[in-house]
Design an enzyme around this catalytic site. Structure first.
Site, short mmCIF file in Angstrom:
data_model
loop_
_atom_site.label_atom_id
_atom_site.label_comp_id
_atom_site.label_asym_id
_atom_site.label_seq_id
_atom_site.Cartn_x
_atom_site.Cartn_y
_atom_site.Cartn_z
N THR A 46 -3.94 -30.29 19.72
CA THR A 46 -4.69 -29.54 20.60
C THR A 46 -5.93 -30.34 21.26
OG1 THR A 46 -3.80 -27.57 19.42
CG2 THR A 46 -5.65 -27.34 20.70
N TYR A 108 6.46 -21.29 24.20
CA TYR A 108 6.68 -20.56 25.32
C TYR A 108 7.52 -19.28 25.05
CZ TYR A 108 8.09 -18.98 29.95
OH TYR A 108 8.36 -18.38 31.21
N TYR A 137 2.59 -26.99 11.94
CA TYR A 137 1.28 -26.81 12.83
C TYR A 137 1.06 -25.06 13.04
CZ TYR A 137 -2.68 -27.68 15.96
OH TYR A 137 -3.92 -27.69 16.65
N LYS A 167 -0.70 -27.79 8.79
CA LYS A 167 -2.34 -27.71 9.16
C LYS A 167 -2.40 -26.30 9.72
CE LYS A 167 -5.58 -28.86 12.88
NZ LYS A 167 -5.92 -29.49 14.00
#
Length: 292
Positions: A46, A108, A137, A167
């Site tokens: 990110t 999406y 993630y 994470k």
């Protein structure tokens, strides 16, 4: 008690807001981070503006990072909306020596079923070498797709040796506590700098932080205090204050501006749609950081 692991969610430097990646800058940053004592880096996540990069650009960044890694471990950010792109990037990173791949959910389509998300990750695992290691993630504030316990349990059932860790950038300690209770073998890396001390008390393996691009020693101070029984709260308060100062400016642009101010790095850009700090904003940010 194991030593907590400190990773950097590394920024990606661009020559201009619509320009190319500056690979020389990346190498310089890697050497600086290694000298600061971090354990590893996570390119193209990110903070690294991974979703603003093409597949080819990410592959080129992986090549640069892996070639110049030194003693750093590398978790490559490979998650994409398209399964085929995720497979291509993950296979590329693993085959060239990345220690693991950090894989964002396909972001999406919203309100995904557990079956759909589990199918995505299982298809990815099936397409990789059996030696590949994945870090799931969990970042619902950005992806809006949570990594649910059912997905983790399903992957442990079908591909147990490929699940390296997770994470957690959800900012919810209850979620982290649940992970530690239900999956004690799962390595959990916290993504929120403000929650580091609490996450370590919950048994987190370590952290992958944007703030570590500029303040790795401050992040390490929290971990060291936790390990030695030192003044964790004071160290954490400093990290939390730094995180709060950066927040209004947006992480990638603010971090790049601070590296120019604090470590004499060449000024570098973020890529549209992110907007670089003005000179006035950079001066105000630097003054606020100095005041801490």
């Amino acid at each position: 008690m194991n030593t907590p692991e400190l990773f950097v969610a590394s920024v990606t430097p661009f020559t201009a807001p619509a320009g190319a990646v500056d690979h020389g800058w990346i190498v310089r940053h890697l050497r600086w981070l290694e000298a600061q004592g971090v354990d590893g880096v996570v390119p193209c996540g990110t903070t690294g503006e991974g979703q603003s990069l093409s597949v080819a650009e990410r592959m080129a960044i992986f090549d640069t990072v892996l070639h110049h890694r030194g003693q750093l471990r590398v978790f490559a950010g490979t998650g994409c909306a398209a399964l085929s792109d995720t497979i291509a990037l993950t296979r590329y990173a693993i085959e060239r020596g990345a220690d693991a791949a950090l894989v964002l959910p396909p972001f999406y389509f919203k309100n995904l079923s557990d079956d759909g998300l589990l199918g995505y990750y299982r298809a990815l695992c099936d397409a990789l070498p059996s030696s590949a290691r994945l870090i799931l993630y969990h970042i619902p504030p950005m992806s809006q797709i949570p990594i649910t316990p059912a997905v983790i349990a399903g992957l442990y059932q079908s591909h147990p040796h490929m699940v390296y860790g997770l994470k957690d950038s959800g900012g919810d300690l209850a979620y982290l506590s649940m992970l530690r209770q239900r999956f004690p073998e799962l390595r959990v890396y916290v993504g929120s700098a403000a929650l580091l001390a609490q996450a370590l008390r919950e048994g987190a393996t370590g952290g992958i932080f944007a703030l570590s691009n500029v303040f790795p020693r401050e992040m390490r101070a929290v971990m060291t205090a936790h390990l030695s029984g030192g003044d964790v709260e004071t160290a954490q308060q400093r990290v939390t204050a730094l995180s709060a100062v950066l927040k209004p400016y947006g992480n990638p642009p603010a971090l790049k501006a601070l590296l120019a101010c604090m470590a004499d790095f060449p000024r570098t850009s973020s890529r549209f749609p992110l907007v670089d700090l003005t000179d006035e904003q950079a001066d105000a940010l630097w003054a606020a950081v100095r005041s801490l």
